[in-house]
Scaffold this motif. Structure first.
Motif, mmCIF file in Angstrom:
data_model
loop_
_atom_site.group_PDB
_atom_site.id
_atom_site.type_symbol
_atom_site.label_atom_id
_atom_site.label_comp_id
_atom_site.label_asym_id
_atom_site.label_seq_id
_atom_site.Cartn_x
_atom_site.Cartn_y
_atom_site.Cartn_z
ATOM 1 N N TYR A 135 9.559 -17.413 -3.149
ATOM 2 C CA TYR A 135 9.043 -16.352 -2.295
ATOM 3 C C TYR A 135 10.163 -15.371 -1.953
ATOM 4 N N VAL A 136 9.834 -14.085 -1.907
ATOM 5 C CA VAL A 136 10.779 -13.053 -1.499
ATOM 6 C C VAL A 136 10.110 -12.185 -0.435
ATOM 7 N N LEU A 137 10.927 -11.529 0.376
ATOM 8 C CA LEU A 137 10.448 -10.601 1.388
ATOM 9 C C LEU A 137 10.487 -9.186 0.827
ATOM 10 N N VAL A 138 9.456 -8.410 1.119
ATOM 11 C CA VAL A 138 9.391 -7.010 0.680
ATOM 12 C C VAL A 138 9.238 -6.145 1.932
ATOM 13 N N ASP A 139 10.300 -5.399 2.263
ATOM 14 C CA ASP A 139 10.270 -4.474 3.398
ATOM 15 C C ASP A 139 10.037 -3.064 2.864
ATOM 16 N N VAL A 140 9.171 -2.305 3.507
ATOM 17 C CA VAL A 140 8.891 -0.940 3.073
ATOM 18 C C VAL A 140 8.816 -0.019 4.280
ATOM 19 N N PHE B 166 9.816 -0.183 9.418
ATOM 20 C CA PHE B 166 9.617 -1.123 8.330
ATOM 21 C C PHE B 166 8.417 -2.026 8.588
ATOM 22 N N GLY B 167 7.621 -2.215 7.548
ATOM 23 C CA GLY B 167 6.609 -3.254 7.518
ATOM 24 C C GLY B 167 7.068 -4.306 6.527
ATOM 25 N N ARG B 168 6.799 -5.552 6.804
ATOM 26 C CA ARG B 168 7.313 -6.641 5.954
ATOM 27 C C ARG B 168 6.161 -7.420 5.350
ATOM 28 N N ARG B 169 6.275 -7.720 4.056
ATOM 29 C CA ARG B 169 5.310 -8.535 3.334
ATOM 30 C C ARG B 169 6.064 -9.651 2.609
ATOM 31 N N VAL B 170 5.310 -10.616 2.090
ATOM 32 C CA VAL B 170 5.900 -11.698 1.306
ATOM 33 C C VAL B 170 5.163 -11.777 -0.027
ATOM 34 N N MET B 171 5.896 -12.109 -1.091
ATOM 35 C CA MET B 171 5.276 -12.266 -2.403
ATOM 36 C C MET B 171 6.017 -13.337 -3.177
ATOM 37 N N VAL C 233 12.911 -2.557 0.242
ATOM 38 C CA VAL C 233 14.019 -3.509 0.290
ATOM 39 C C VAL C 233 13.463 -4.898 -0.022
ATOM 40 N N VAL C 234 13.992 -5.536 -1.063
ATOM 41 C CA VAL C 234 13.606 -6.900 -1.406
ATOM 42 C C VAL C 234 14.713 -7.826 -0.925
ATOM 43 N N ARG C 235 14.345 -8.799 -0.103
ATOM 44 C CA ARG C 235 15.324 -9.711 0.495
ATOM 45 C C ARG C 235 14.950 -11.154 0.181
ATOM 46 N N SER C 236 15.929 -12.018 0.243
ATOM 47 C CA SER C 236 15.660 -13.446 0.091
ATOM 48 C C SER C 236 14.963 -13.964 1.337
ATOM 49 N N LEU C 237 14.278 -15.084 1.210
ATOM 50 C CA LEU C 237 13.491 -15.628 2.315
ATOM 51 C C LEU C 237 14.374 -16.061 3.484
ATOM 52 N N GLY C 238 15.671 -16.231 3.244
ATOM 53 C CA GLY C 238 16.573 -16.617 4.325
ATOM 54 C C GLY C 238 16.642 -15.592 5.445
ATOM 55 N N ALA C 239 16.174 -14.354 5.184
ATOM 56 C CA ALA C 239 16.188 -13.304 6.209
ATOM 57 C C ALA C 239 14.955 -13.341 7.099
#
Length: 260
Positions: free
Chosen positions: A77-82, A114-119, A142-148
């Motif tokens: 899983y990764v975080l997607v911030d837009v 920013f709104g945050r989604r997961v994929m 911004v794509v971030r690792s799930l640790g964030a």
């Protein structure tokens, strides 16, 4: 989404091609983009089961775009911030290897927040995205690792789309929400651990709430579990309560007469 031509129409503004940017040279986004925070030991341990670690990936552009990021995050899983500059219609989707829609991230992205989604990322090909918006609008992804991710803990509050990590036991999840527009709904989805290359699984709706109800509650499975707050544009709160004990069914009328 290009504006229609016609008398009195505003001049078309060329779209800005997507480009990789660093956190230090974020331009207009410098005040919004912050490095991912260091996770707690508990969050880091749970996140490692659900996704891999990697450096933040930041792309910025303007107007309609279909593009592939140069980087391929580890499977998980990764975080997607837009975030975006305008207030008109804005649609964001991830695409599969054949450029077909894989994940729809919705269109409720308020300006300059920013709104945050997961994929899920299978690490089979670089991440691809499709952005649809007015040519005058700028955006950043911004794509971030799930640790964030933020920890759910005993409860959390927020506004709009967000992602939380549940690491505790099973319980009851209580949702309270208030739409910024005065109407609408909000849903919380649960994403369970997955095995890379395994069968596709879909998120489970844990609880949903409409404006006609002051609150809603639903069962919260045991962690680790990624929670996605979606379809919400206002303030919300989540509280975790102990799981309710199973209710023992009352004996029927004839059994009571027979002393059973």
């Amino acid at each position: 989404m290009s504006s229609g031509a016609g008398a009195g129409a505003r001049a078309e503004v060329p779209a800005l091609p997507p480009r990789r940017i660093g956190l230090a040279d974020g331009g207009r986004w410098a005040g919004l983009i912050a490095p991912s925070p260091a996770p707690s030991a508990e969050t880091a341990a749970a996140a490692s089961v659900l996704g891999g670690e990697f450096e933040d990936i930041v792309y910025a552009g303007g107007g309609d775009a279909v593009f592939a990021m140069e980087e391929t995050p580890p499977a998980g899983y990764v975080l997607v911030d837009v975030a975006r500059t305008g207030s008109g219609l804005f649609l964001l989707d991830s695409l599969d290897w054949n450029r077909r829609e894989a994940v729809h991230f919705g269109g409720g992205h308020p300006p300059l927040r920013f709104g945050r989604r997961v994929m899920w990322c299978d690490n089979l090909y670089p991440l691809r995205f499709r952005v649809q918006c007015d040519s005058r609008e700028e955006w950043v992804i911004v794509v971030r690792s799930l640790g964030a991710v933020r920890a759910l803990g005993e409860g959390a509050t927020g506004r709009g789309a967000d992602v939380l990590l549940h690491t505790g036991p099973a319980g009851e999840l209580v949702l309270r929400a208030r739409s910024a527009a005065g109407s609408g709904s909000l849903r919380v989805e649960g994403h369970r651990p997955r095995r890379p290359g395994g069968a596709t699984t879909y998120p489970q709706t844990l609880v949903s709430e409409a404006d006609r109800r002051p609150e809603a509650a639903g069962a919260l499975p045991e962690g680790p579990l990624v929670l996605g707050v979606v379809e919400g544009d206002g303030d919300w709160s989540l509280d975790v309560r102990p799981a309710r004990p199973a209710e023992t069914g009352k004996p029927g009328f004839w059994n009571r007469l027979r002393g059973r």
